[in-house]
Design a protein around this motif. Structure first.
Motif, PDB file in Angstrom:
ATOM      1  N   VAL A 104       0.863  -1.182   0.000  1.00  0.00           N
ATOM      2  CA  VAL A 104       0.000   0.000   0.000  1.00  0.00           C
ATOM      3  C   VAL A 104       0.898   1.231   0.000  1.00  0.00           C
ATOM      4  O   VAL A 104       1.761   1.377   0.862  1.00  0.00           O
ATOM      5  CB  VAL A 104      -0.922   0.026   1.233  1.00  0.00           C
TER       6      VAL A 104
ATOM      7  N   ALA B 231      -5.057  -3.656   3.772  1.00  0.00           N
ATOM      8  CA  ALA B 231      -3.721  -4.264   3.733  1.00  0.00           C
ATOM      9  C   ALA B 231      -3.802  -5.734   4.126  1.00  0.00           C
ATOM     10  O   ALA B 231      -4.549  -6.120   5.026  1.00  0.00           O
ATOM     11  CB  ALA B 231      -2.779  -3.528   4.665  1.00  0.00           C
TER      12      ALA B 231
ATOM     13  N   ILE C 268       3.499  -1.028   3.952  1.00  0.00           N
ATOM     14  CA  ILE C 268       2.765   0.223   3.763  1.00  0.00           C
ATOM     15  C   ILE C 268       3.782   1.361   3.701  1.00  0.00           C
ATOM     16  O   ILE C 268       4.545   1.573   4.645  1.00  0.00           O
ATOM     17  CB  ILE C 268       1.769   0.470   4.913  1.00  0.00           C
TER      18      ILE C 268
END
Length: 312
Positions: free
Chosen positions: A223, A243, A249
């Motif tokens: 992400v 996620a 991330i």
């Protein structure tokens, strides 16, 4: 003199320049460029706004509102002779090199590094030419993640699409989704994809991750969200929710002084900080999602995204 474009120039500070560069949607139909006038002097910067039509009072007021420090200074309005005014606005944008990538404008064509990728990203209405520390820092972070086997990637707040394109190059077999709240940014991304011969990136106009088209493709193992600190804090639950277990991330658009709030917001969603890249006042974060999929206790509240501006 016949003019087919115009330039409005005002002095500004570095803080104002960085806020302009990082803003997603300033609702001004102009190409905005900021330049350091005196090296290492935070007070001596310049804003140039390029537009096709002669600016009226409303346009001048909108541009002036971006640089409060210029109050009392007359704006310099210059008619430009027929020429490529977007190229003129990009004359000072030298190519940016980050790992496998070089990002350049039409005014500064260059070759890709050996084993790497050159991306042509011209300045326009969408943020993300690669020249701001947040975008270049994200490129560097993605380059460092190249050895990981990501299969499902989302770039939230894609701007010009540069980070989605980088992901498509690093993980050619992955499904790539690029989203933005601004339809104009998605149009720009689509055009840039064609220019750079990038295919297979799914484009979605969406407010954060609040879209059936986004959640239907979840969970994502990578992400990316290069936005701003306030929206990142507000969006932490919904970004964590899309996620995958132990997903990576990458977050940017925040100042170092805002790092604590962003990290704490994602920690509350089970994410842990794994890497930091600080570039001047700006910080890029890499986090790891929890060992279990995060489920928000209440529906995400989009009201927290109001005022997508830096708190400088």
């Amino acid at each position: 003199m016949s003019a087919d474009s115009w330039r409005v120039t005002l002095p500004c500070t570095r803080a104002e320049a960085e806020a302009i560069d990082a803003a997603d949607d300033l609702a001004i139909d102009a190409v905005l460029m900021t330049t350091e006038e005196v090296e290492d002097d935070v007070e001596c910067w310049r804003l140039d706004a390029y537009m096709e039509d002669e600016p009226d009072e409303a346009m001048l007021a909108a541009i002036r509102a971006l640089v409060p420090s210029a109050a009392g200074t007359a704006a310099q309005v210059t008619p430009l002779s027929p020429q490529d005014w977007v190229a003129l606005s990009q004359e000072g944008l030298e190519p940016i090199r980050e790992g496998r990538f070089v990002v350049h404008t039409s005014a500064h064509p260059t070759r890709a590094p050996e084993g790497g990728r050159a991306l042509l990203i011209d300045a326009g209405r969408a943020f993300g030419t690669g020249h701001h520390a947040t975008t270049s820092g994200c490129l560097a972070m993605l380059d460092q993640l190249a050895g990981r086997p990501f299969r499902n990637v989302i770039d939230v707040g894609t701007g010009t699409g540069v980070l989605a394109f980088a992901a498509a190059y690093l993980w050619p077999d992955a499904a790539i989704v690029a989203t933005d709240i601004d339809p104009a940014a998605i149009d720009v991304t689509r055009d840039n994809a064609a220019v750079n011969d990038v295919s297979g990136v799914e484009l979605i106009v969406a407010d954060g991750a609040l879209s059936d088209g986004i959640t239907a493709r979840a969970p994502y193992d990578l992400v990316i969200a290069n936005i701003l600190a306030g929206p990142l804090v507000s969006m932490a639950p919904e970004l964590a929710a899309i996620a995958d277990v132990s997903a990576t991330i990458v977050l940017a658009g925040l100042l170092e002084t805002q790092r604590k709030n962003v990290v704490e917001a994602f920690a509350a969603c089970g994410c842990t900080l794994s890497a930091v890249d600080q570039r001047g006042d700006w910080t890029i974060l890499c986090l790891t999602a929890g060992a279990e999929r995060f489920t928000p206790q209440s529906p995400p509240d989009p009201k927290g995204r109001d005022g997508w501006a830096l708190d400088l």
